[in-house]
Design a protein around this motif. Structure first.
Motif: not given
Lengths: 312, 346, 308
Positions: A213-239
């Motif tokens: 939710a903070f990300y939406t407020n801060y970046m001001g733009y979201i789309d499914p490929k960005v916020v549900f990204a497998l590599h850029d979100i899920s895997i980066v989290t694990i790393m």
């Protein structure tokens, strides 16, 4: 001294923007803190409870879209997304937990990975509700200066940190670790493993949802490929967690510094050019080969290494 | 000793961090965010080369206001956060008075938001989704004709030459594909064409045959596809395999205009028309020289993405020369008044 | 009516052919995951490497992509052996809190591989312009009075047959040879295998090599029908996961059945629900398999055989 360390660091961070960092640095610092929140949240589920999730993007995206849809459909300020995330993500977590928590080890990991992807594709296809691939663009962002965003995310991070510390030091935390070490043994001792795993999953999901939710407020733009990204979100989290240190309080923070700040520095080295990816990949490989529990997890090992160097 | 070595390391990293800020007097350093790694790297690379060609030409003719142009590329990896990092860095650390570049719509939107807030003009080079300039941003300009124009160009052709009654629209799942398809459907309906199938697909799909067999059963007069290169080539190839014969296969710019398309689709790419914004044969001044130069250097013709990038630098040159000073406000005024013909067109 | 049948049959054909190729990608993963319980996120990148090999072999020496299977398989075998020996084994050796920390390793390997490909080969899209690319067999060419038209793509069919042959060979290797049996023993119970005198370490290295060479074969078979760029790996890694779970860990027969199920299911969702939803179908079947059939298709087969 050691007891007050978190408070000291918090105080230092609170006065950090007063020394006049450029907005570029502020942006990086905000991203670092945001990623530490996600990392800490993941660590609760993965590090302490032993349930390695590959689908934290589902919670992140759910949080981000809660805020986004409030603005997009109802015209409310996306900041209302922060409290509302608790409800939405709890529902999401219960759903995912119900499906996936009966699985173990790599099966759980893969099931959550699939759930993250299901969420992405679903939000891409529900065009009327989410705007589909066009995403949601929030034009009037609340502040131009970064300092408010900084304090908000710092507040969330501090809250997350102390909440997790509290949980881990309570009875609940011992249950979590027991489940991680041996689920069957834990169950035979009368621990309701499904219940505690669900609690860990919900807490972890909600905290990740805040970051979303903070990300939406801060970046001001979201789309499914960005916020549900497998590599850029899920895997980066694990790393973030694994590089920093699994099941440690400071691990996710250190991991976030490496994954965001160091990655940015490496990216900015002019002569590396496109090869910065290779460089960063090799760095990750080296870290995990030599420090398999992450930097904070294997801190004694690093200390020893330096001491040997120092005396000789 | 240990402490000393840590200090050295920190100092080294800091110096790397700041090394970009050193500006020599007689050069003008411009940084451009582009996706140089990741799935969009192909386009990032093509634009990078085109910028370089343009910079070389400009320098050969004396540079901008007598200053030599030095380009510097920042890899945005196609991620909006990183694009934003770069934009903040350019505005804040490098004090660059004008920003231009980046490829995908989501990255362009991230930069546009920052640029508008910080009151620095931003020239959108290839972010093709329409809503980006319809947001009353004061500091955001675009040179890329909005996506809707792709459809309009084709429609006029259809109206005069083919006169179809039915149409099938296939598009890729991205904001570019979605908005392109939406426009086309609107125009087609206005013309009295019936939209039989209106469907999207996941970018990078392997097999289009299921959807195509459905298309075949619908027997449309026109098949309109909004796709990137390789999806476009695969689509055409599989259309041929299934022996679908429509009067016309129409492509919405992006993929069908790329030179690789012809090579990769092999003999499948007959009876295809595309609405493209630009091709090496157009008669704008300088277009041919640019295409030849690119071909000579990289053995390959550029697509309109390259041409846009090439022209973008000329626009920037023009704007900077007309601007009263190198501060963002003056540049904005100058940019607003821009009207010039480049290799890409007016 | 005949149009409906045509659409259905054509979808079925497309699904089956696609499924065969998916199965080949999944095979490598299922072997690696079955033996080592490793979640290999660099799987797709290995395929990318194989595709580049096939591509360059075609461009430089004009060797048909199908023949380059025999070049890319051994090369990928050695690449896999190297990765296992020098990178993965050292990490597996150390006791750590979460064994999943090898995930970072495979992500790192994937990053390096795809980035190196970008540096050396640029990120241009490439494909091999073979002249049979759009060749196909048509039902009406053989049977003039056919009520509907079906087509069978040449290159897809050849790739499919190759996939079947490779699977059969692999099945023979795993069930009939000593080494294959040792690999399966390692997969079933590591400690017991160790006690029985199986050189577990060597088996792991060989397994990873075989897994890599299988995905290498998939790369060679894919290039005539698909295209190539450095970042293509990710989506195929995902597909491989789905098939592995669907078919059951470490089961070759399971993998091919799983691949076919997935291919047909995906094609059917694409036709009857919309292609945008096809990936949802893919993952729903995946989750359903995890929950209702945790052992995958292989467990069904086993139940049938030993059930009574």
């Amino acid at each position: 001294m050691k007891r007050f360390l978190p408070l000291i660091i918090l105080a230092l961070l609170a006065i950090l923007p007063l020394i006049g960092l450029s907005t570029y640095m502020m942006h990086i610092v905000i991203l670092v803190i945001m990623w530490s929140v996600i990392g800490m949240a993941w660590n609760l589920l993965g590090g302490y409870c032993g349930q390695v999730s590959f689908g934290h993007a589902a919670y992140f995206g759910a949080g981000a879209y809660t805020a986004g849809i409030l603005y997009f459909k109802l015209g409310l300020s996306p900041w209302w997304g922060l409290p509302l995330t608790i409800i939405v993500v709890t529902v999401v977590s219960l759903f995912i937990g119900f499906l996936c928590l009966r699985l173990r080890g790599p099966f759980f990991a893969l099931a959550t990975l699939a759930m993250g992807e299901v969420f992405r594709v679903t939000s891409e296809n529900l065009v009327d509700f989410t705007g589909g691939d066009l995403g949601i663009l929030i034009q009037e962002r609340t502040w131009v200066e970064k300092i408010w965003y900084y304090y908000i995310i710092l507040f969330i991070a501090a809250g997350t940190f102390f909440l997790i510390k509290k949980v881990i030091e309570s009875k609940l935390g011992y249950y979590f670790v027991a489940i991680r070490e041996d689920q069957d043994a834990a169950e035979s001792l009368g621990i309701n493993t499904t219940l505690y795993k669900t609690i860990a999953l919900c807490l972890s999901g909600i905290l990740t949802g805040f970051a979303g939710a903070f990300y939406t407020n801060y970046m001001g733009y979201i789309d499914p490929k960005v916020v549900f990204a497998l590599h850029d979100i899920s895997i980066v989290t694990i790393m973030v967690v694994m590089v920093g240190g699994v099941a440690t309080y400071w691990g996710p923070v250190i991991g976030a510094i490496i994954m965001v700040f160091l990655a940015e520095i490496i990216r900015s080295i002019p002569w590396l050019g496109v090869a910065h990816h290779t460089f960063f990949g090799i760095l990750l490989i080296v870290i995990i080969i030599f420090l398999s529990n992450g930097i904070a997890g294997d801190f004694p090992k690093i200390k020893r290494l330096f001491r040997i160097r120092g005396t000789s | 000793m240990r402490r000393f070595s840590i200090i050295v390391v920190v100092a080294f990293l800091l110096s790397l961090f700041c090394s970009g800020t050193l500006l020599a007097q007689d050069t003008l350093k411009l940084s451009i965010p582009l996706p140089l790694t990741g799935t969009q790297a192909k386009f990032g690379e093509m634009e990078k080369r085109s910028y370089e060609i343009a910079a070389e030409e400009i320098n050969a003719k004396g540079g901008i206001k007598g200053k030599k142009v030095v380009l510097d590329f920042e890899d945005s990896q196609g991620k909006p956060e990183i694009s934003r990092s770069i934009a903040e860095k350019l505005i804040d650390v490098k004090k660059q008075p004008v920003i231009f570049g980046d490829y995908s719509s989501s990255c362009s939107k991230a930069i546009a938001a920052v640029a508008d807030e910080r009151k620095v003009p931003y020239l959108v080079v290839t972010g093709a989704a329409d809503d980006i300039t319809q947001q009353n941003y004061k500091y955001v300009f675009r040179m890329n004709p909005p996506n809707a124009l792709y459809a309009i160009g084709l429609i006029s052709f259809l109206k005069e030459v083919v006169k179809p009654k039915t149409i099938v629209i296939l598009y890729e799942s991205s904001d570019f594909g979605t908005s392109g398809a939406k426009d086309m459907a609107m125009h087609a309906e206005k013309m009295g064409m019936k939209v039989l199938v209106y469907e999207k697909y996941e970018k990078g799909a392997v097999d289009f045959k299921p959807i195509l067999s459905k298309v075949k059963a619908a027997k449309p007069d026109v098949i309109y596809m909004v796709s990137y290169v390789m999806d476009a080539a695969l689509l055409m190839r599989q259309i041929k395999e299934l022996r679908i014969d429509s009067k016309l296969f129409a492509g919405g710019a992006a993929g069908f205009a790329l030179p690789e398309f012809v090579v990769n689709a092999k003999d499948a790419s007959e009876y295809v028309v595309t609405a493209t914004l630009w091709s090496p044969q157009v008669k704008y001044k300088g277009a041919k020289e640019y295409a030849d130069k690119y071909k000579k250097l990289f053995k390959d013709y550029p697509s309109y993405h390259g041409a846009e990038a090439y022209s973008a630098l000329y626009i920037i040159k023009d704007v900077l020369e007309r601007a009263k000073s190198l501060n963002p406000e003056d540049i904005r005024v100058a940019m607003k008044a821009t009207k010039m013909e480049t290799a890409f067109g007016p | 009516m005949s149009v409906q049948i045509e659409v259905f049959l054509q979808t079925l054909i497309a699904g089956l052919l696609l499924g065969g190729l998916y199965a080949l990608i999944g095979l490598g993963m299922t072997i690696i995951m079955g033996v080592m319980k490793i979640i290999n996120l660099a799987h797709g990148e290995l395929m990318m490497v194989a595709m580049y090999i096939a591509y360059w072999v075609f461009v430089l020496f004009h060797i048909d992509p199908y023949l380059s299977v025999f070049i890319s398989m051994p090369l990928l075998f050695f690449l896999g052996v190297g990765l296992q020996k020098f990178l993965i084994n050292p990490v597996l050796k150390v006791e750590s809190i979460l064994p999943e920390n090898q995930v970072i390793l495979t992500v790192g390997i994937g990053m390096v591989l795809s980035n190196l490909a970008t540096i050396f080969f640029t990120s241009d899209y490439r494909s091999t312009p073979v002249d049979y690319a759009t060749k196909a067999w048509y039902l009406t060419d053989y049977w003039k009075a056919a009520p509907f038209e079906l087509s069978l793509s040449f290159s897809w069919t050849v790739s499919f047959l190759f996939a079947v042959i490779i699977t059969v060979l692999l099945w023979f290797f795993l069930t009939k040879t000593d080494m294959g049996k040792s690999i399966r023993a390692t997969a079933q119970d590591l400690d017991a295998a160790l006690l029985m005198g199986v050189n577990v370490k060597k088996m792991r290295v060989i397994t990873f090599g075989i897994g890599a060479s299988l995905v290498g074969a998939a790369g060679s078979l894919f290039i005539p029908i698909y295209y190539l760029y450095p970042a293509l790996g990710g989506q195929f890694t995902l597909i491989a996961f789905v098939i592995t779970i669907l078919g059951g860990l470490g089961s070759t027969v399971g993998a091919i059945i799983g691949g076919l199920i997935l291919g047909v299911f995906e094609a059917m969702t694409a036709t009857y629900l919309g292609m945008g939803w096809a990936p949802v179908g893919r993952f729903l079947i995946f989750v359903a398999a995890l929950i209702f059939l945790p052992g995958g298709v292989a467990s069904l087969l086993r139940r049938k055989r030993f059930g009574k």
